[in-house]
Design a protein around this motif. Structure first.
Motif, PDB file in Angstrom:
ATOM      1  N   PHE A 210       0.862  -1.180   0.000  1.00  0.00           N
ATOM      2  CA  PHE A 210       0.000   0.000   0.000  1.00  0.00           C
ATOM      3  C   PHE A 210       0.900   1.232   0.000  1.00  0.00           C
ATOM      4  O   PHE A 210       1.352   1.690   1.049  1.00  0.00           O
ATOM      5  N   GLY A 211       1.175   1.735  -1.195  1.00  0.00           N
ATOM      6  CA  GLY A 211       2.135   2.831  -1.331  1.00  0.00           C
ATOM      7  C   GLY A 211       1.570   4.215  -1.112  1.00  0.00           C
ATOM      8  O   GLY A 211       2.276   5.207  -1.338  1.00  0.00           O
ATOM      9  N   GLN A 212       0.321   4.289  -0.647  1.00  0.00           N
ATOM     10  CA  GLN A 212      -0.314   5.592  -0.456  1.00  0.00           C
ATOM     11  C   GLN A 212      -0.104   6.158   0.939  1.00  0.00           C
ATOM     12  O   GLN A 212      -0.708   7.177   1.301  1.00  0.00           O
ATOM     13  N   THR A 213       0.701   5.510   1.716  1.00  0.00           N
ATOM     14  CA  THR A 213       1.178   6.100   2.969  1.00  0.00           C
ATOM     15  C   THR A 213       2.656   5.756   3.106  1.00  0.00           C
ATOM     16  O   THR A 213       3.095   4.674   2.708  1.00  0.00           O
ATOM     17  N   THR A 214       3.412   6.702   3.638  1.00  0.00           N
ATOM     18  CA  THR A 214       4.866   6.558   3.726  1.00  0.00           C
ATOM     19  C   THR A 214       5.311   6.691   5.176  1.00  0.00           C
ATOM     20  O   THR A 214       4.808   7.535   5.913  1.00  0.00           O
ATOM     21  N   ILE A 215       6.250   5.851   5.571  1.00  0.00           N
ATOM     22  CA  ILE A 215       6.864   5.969   6.891  1.00  0.00           C
ATOM     23  C   ILE A 215       8.378   6.035   6.713  1.00  0.00           C
ATOM     24  O   ILE A 215       8.922   5.638   5.677  1.00  0.00           O
ATOM     25  N   ILE A 216       9.058   6.563   7.728  1.00  0.00           N
ATOM     26  CA  ILE A 216      10.518   6.565   7.742  1.00  0.00           C
ATOM     27  C   ILE A 216      10.992   5.289   8.430  1.00  0.00           C
ATOM     28  O   ILE A 216      10.478   4.909   9.481  1.00  0.00           O
ATOM     29  N   HIS A 217      11.963   4.627   7.806  1.00  0.00           N
ATOM     30  CA  HIS A 217      12.632   3.502   8.460  1.00  0.00           C
ATOM     31  C   HIS A 217      14.117   3.812   8.459  1.00  0.00           C
ATOM     32  O   HIS A 217      14.754   3.816   7.406  1.00  0.00           O
ATOM     33  N   TYR A 218      14.642   4.087   9.638  1.00  0.00           N
ATOM     34  CA  TYR A 218      16.057   4.426   9.726  1.00  0.00           C
ATOM     35  C   TYR A 218      16.950   3.238   9.416  1.00  0.00           C
ATOM     36  O   TYR A 218      18.149   3.388   9.254  1.00  0.00           O
ATOM     37  N   ASN A 346       8.733  17.964  23.583  1.00  0.00           N
ATOM     38  CA  ASN A 346       8.973  17.651  24.996  1.00  0.00           C
ATOM     39  C   ASN A 346      10.131  16.662  25.193  1.00  0.00           C
ATOM     40  O   ASN A 346      10.145  15.882  26.145  1.00  0.00           O
ATOM     41  N   SER A 347      11.087  16.705  24.291  1.00  0.00           N
ATOM     42  CA  SER A 347      12.287  15.872  24.416  1.00  0.00           C
ATOM     43  C   SER A 347      13.527  16.750  24.299  1.00  0.00           C
ATOM     44  O   SER A 347      13.464  17.837  23.709  1.00  0.00           O
ATOM     45  N   LYS A 348      14.624  16.269  24.822  1.00  0.00           N
ATOM     46  CA  LYS A 348      15.870  17.038  24.799  1.00  0.00           C
ATOM     47  C   LYS A 348      16.933  16.318  23.986  1.00  0.00           C
ATOM     48  O   LYS A 348      18.053  16.071  24.427  1.00  0.00           O
ATOM     49  N   PHE A 349      16.543  15.948  22.778  1.00  0.00           N
ATOM     50  CA  PHE A 349      17.489  15.356  21.846  1.00  0.00           C
ATOM     51  C   PHE A 349      16.977  15.557  20.422  1.00  0.00           C
ATOM     52  O   PHE A 349      15.787  15.776  20.196  1.00  0.00           O
ATOM     53  N   ILE A 350      17.914  15.528  19.489  1.00  0.00           N
ATOM     54  CA  ILE A 350      17.558  15.483  18.076  1.00  0.00           C
ATOM     55  C   ILE A 350      18.125  14.186  17.528  1.00  0.00           C
ATOM     56  O   ILE A 350      19.132  13.666  18.029  1.00  0.00           O
ATOM     57  N   ILE A 351      17.483  13.652  16.485  1.00  0.00           N
ATOM     58  CA  ILE A 351      17.818  12.303  16.054  1.00  0.00           C
ATOM     59  C   ILE A 351      17.605  12.158  14.559  1.00  0.00           C
ATOM     60  O   ILE A 351      16.711  12.766  13.974  1.00  0.00           O
ATOM     61  N   GLY A 352      18.451  11.351  13.933  1.00  0.00           N
ATOM     62  CA  GLY A 352      18.318  11.099  12.505  1.00  0.00           C
ATOM     63  C   GLY A 352      19.374  10.118  12.051  1.00  0.00           C
ATOM     64  O   GLY A 352      20.178   9.608  12.848  1.00  0.00           O
ATOM     65  N   SER A 353      19.396   9.845  10.754  1.00  0.00           N
ATOM     66  CA  SER A 353      20.374   8.929  10.194  1.00  0.00           C
ATOM     67  C   SER A 353      20.645   9.338   8.759  1.00  0.00           C
ATOM     68  O   SER A 353      19.722   9.534   7.969  1.00  0.00           O
ATOM     69  N   ASP A 354      21.926   9.468   8.421  1.00  0.00           N
ATOM     70  CA  ASP A 354      22.308   9.930   7.085  1.00  0.00           C
ATOM     71  C   ASP A 354      22.663   8.796   6.141  1.00  0.00           C
ATOM     72  O   ASP A 354      22.856   9.024   4.948  1.00  0.00           O
ATOM     73  N   THR A 356      22.731   4.050   5.710  1.00  0.00           N
ATOM     74  CA  THR A 356      22.214   2.777   6.199  1.00  0.00           C
ATOM     75  C   THR A 356      23.312   1.861   6.722  1.00  0.00           C
ATOM     76  O   THR A 356      23.077   0.694   6.977  1.00  0.00           O
ATOM     77  N   ILE A 357      24.514   2.408   6.885  1.00  0.00           N
ATOM     78  CA  ILE A 357      25.642   1.579   7.306  1.00  0.00           C
ATOM     79  C   ILE A 357      25.846   1.667   8.816  1.00  0.00           C
ATOM     80  O   ILE A 357      25.911   0.667   9.518  1.00  0.00           O
ATOM     81  N   ASP A 358      25.964   2.897   9.314  1.00  0.00           N
ATOM     82  CA  ASP A 358      26.252   3.102  10.724  1.00  0.00           C
ATOM     83  C   ASP A 358      24.972   3.346  11.502  1.00  0.00           C
ATOM     84  O   ASP A 358      23.900   3.569  10.945  1.00  0.00           O
ATOM     85  N   LYS A 359      25.099   3.316  12.806  1.00  0.00           N
ATOM     86  CA  LYS A 359      23.970   3.694  13.646  1.00  0.00           C
ATOM     87  C   LYS A 359      23.673   5.170  13.452  1.00  0.00           C
ATOM     88  O   LYS A 359      24.545   5.951  13.090  1.00  0.00           O
ATOM     89  N   GLY A 360      22.430   5.546  13.679  1.00  0.00           N
ATOM     90  CA  GLY A 360      22.038   6.935  13.504  1.00  0.00           C
ATOM     91  C   GLY A 360      22.698   7.842  14.530  1.00  0.00           C
ATOM     92  O   GLY A 360      23.335   7.391  15.477  1.00  0.00           O
ATOM     93  N   GLU A 361      22.513   9.122  14.329  1.00  0.00           N
ATOM     94  CA  GLU A 361      23.129  10.113  15.206  1.00  0.00           C
ATOM     95  C   GLU A 361      22.086  10.676  16.166  1.00  0.00           C
ATOM     96  O   GLU A 361      21.017  11.101  15.744  1.00  0.00           O
ATOM     97  N   ILE A 362      22.426  10.682  17.433  1.00  0.00           N
ATOM     98  CA  ILE A 362      21.577  11.278  18.469  1.00  0.00           C
ATOM     99  C   ILE A 362      22.385  12.360  19.163  1.00  0.00           C
ATOM    100  O   ILE A 362      23.520  12.107  19.592  1.00  0.00           O
ATOM    101  N   ILE A 363      21.822  13.541  19.262  1.00  0.00           N
ATOM    102  CA  ILE A 363      22.485  14.640  19.953  1.00  0.00           C
ATOM    103  C   ILE A 363      21.591  15.071  21.112  1.00  0.00           C
ATOM    104  O   ILE A 363      20.464  15.534  20.911  1.00  0.00           O
ATOM    105  N   GLU A 364      22.058  14.831  22.328  1.00  0.00           N
ATOM    106  CA  GLU A 364      21.311  15.234  23.516  1.00  0.00           C
ATOM    107  C   GLU A 364      21.714  16.645  23.934  1.00  0.00           C
ATOM    108  O   GLU A 364      22.846  17.084  23.736  1.00  0.00           O
ATOM    109  N   PHE A 365      20.786  17.361  24.536  1.00  0.00           N
ATOM    110  CA  PHE A 365      21.078  18.678  25.089  1.00  0.00           C
ATOM    111  C   PHE A 365      20.232  18.889  26.327  1.00  0.00           C
ATOM    112  O   PHE A 365      19.239  18.208  26.550  1.00  0.00           O
ATOM    113  N   ASN A 366      20.602  19.856  27.144  1.00  0.00           N
ATOM    114  CA  ASN A 366      19.877  20.116  28.401  1.00  0.00           C
ATOM    115  C   ASN A 366      18.909  21.268  28.240  1.00  0.00           C
ATOM    116  O   ASN A 366      19.076  22.129  27.388  1.00  0.00           O
TER     117      ASN A 366
END
Length: 366
Positions: A210-218, A346-354, A356-366
């Motif tokens: 069903f290609g009429q909805t899209t999700i992100i898969h890191y 309501n979270s103190k981090f940003i997250i993503g992945s550039d 498909t080889i390495d683990k994604g990047e998470i940057i925490e902040f206060n």
């Protein structure tokens, strides 16, 4: 209850938090439950779940039981008419489940339903829709011809029958899942989605893309894409052929040789070279704590029109819906080499992945 969303987690605490928040937004108008199964994570996943999401059912395994067995445990305790097996490194849109439920209601002999998957920079993931990996098709794929491996008869945005779906998102009736025996527990990780798809077809059900909805898969945040991953994947293929295509000794030797050849001849995935120009925050207000932690100026913009080559785009979920975020990433102009991070509300981090080889990047902040 209409729907149970089963999420299996292993050491991806931050991706899991983002995933659950997107699922929460997607089940607001559905009689649904979220079941999280933790496979003995050694990060603070369980503590985070108890603190932030105490209302959802949490199953904590005392050892890593693998993908198949742990998901089967989750489905056994589900109450929904439908179940969705969902990876923790995914982000769903607000209307994903509503659209697929409506589609499922229109079909008889429904097996599993999958949807369009993109990675963290908007690339379509062809494993969203596949064919049965017969030996000939597998060998052709090794040689660089994936025509008979992926279901290329359907475009990414189309809808139609397919043979094999990916385990990152598999939606089906719970009683059908149980009737065919669920995931085969001989598979620890990888291959179980191919096996289940094939069992559904053999039982007379129809699988749909069903290609009429899209999700992100890191894609693969629970395991690095290294030689150990490759070995486990090819071992899973060996199990699949042995279970479903065992014919004679000569054939078995041929398949075994082919799988080992595939392992040694595999091409390592290309690493995406990241060019950082500046940080850009898509939001209504600046985030001083984030800017201070990055030790760099974060340019505030309220639309995507002024993005420049090499921008690291941080998208604030308090301004944009998950569906809008997915659309922004999906529309990523390849000539600009943009990278994306999501800032959950309501979270103190940003997250993503550039890549498909390495683990994604998470940057925490206060």
């Amino acid at each position: 209850m209409k729907l149970s969303v089963v999420i299996l987690n292993y050491n991806v605490r931050y991706f899991l938090e983002l995933c659950i928040k997107s699922v929460q937004a997607a089940i607001v108008n559905i009689d649904a439950e979220i079941i999280i199964v933790d496979n003995n994570s050694n990060d603070d996943s369980v503590a985070m779940l108890k603190d932030k999401f105490p209302e959802f059912k949490l199953i904590v395994n005392r050892e890593n039981l693998g993908f198949s067995k742990a998901n089967n445990i989750g489905v056994q305790q589900a109450k929904g008419e439908y179940v969705c097996i969902l990876n923790p490194d995914t982000v769903v849109a607000e209307d994903t489940f509503t659209k697929i439920l409506n589609f499922a209601h229109s079909k008889s002999k429904l097996g599993a339903v999958g949807c369009q998957l993109i990675n963290g920079v908007g690339d379509f993931l062809p494993e969203s829709k596949r064919k049965i990996p017969y030996v000939k098709a597998a060998f052709k794929k090794i040689l660089g011809n994936a025509k008979d491996y992926y279901a290329e008869n359907l475009k990414p945005d189309e809808v139609g029958e397919v043979e094999v779906l990916v385990g990152a998102f598999m939606f089906m009736k719970r009683d059908v899942f149980l009737k065919v025996g669920g995931f085969d527990e001989d598979y620890f990780m990888y291959g179980e989605d191919i096996d289940l798809s094939y069992k559904l077809l053999k039982a007379g059900y129809k699988n749909y893309y069903f290609g009429q909805t899209t999700i992100i898969h890191y894609k693969g945040e629970s395991t690095l894409k290294n030689k150990f991953y490759a070995r486990r994947f090819y071992e899973a293929m060996r199990i699949f052929y042995k279970k479903h295509f065992k014919r004679n000794l000569l054939f078995d030797v041929f398949v075994c040789f082919g799988i080992n050849l595939a392992y040694f001849l595999r091409k390592p995935p290309e690493r995406r070279h990241k060019v950082l120009n500046r940080y850009v925050l898509l939001s209504d207000t600046k985030n001083k704590n984030l800017e201070s932690h990055l030790d760099a100026e974060v340019v505030l913009v309220n639309n995507t029109n002024n993005l420049q080559n090499g921008d690291e785009v941080i998208i604030d979920t308090s301004k944009y819906s998950y569906k809008e975020i997915i659309s922004i990433i999906k529309a990523n102009p390849k000539n600009k080499q943009l990278a994306f991070k999501i800032l959950p509300e309501n979270s103190k981090f940003i997250i993503g992945s550039d890549n498909t080889i390495d683990k994604g990047e998470i940057i925490e902040f206060n």
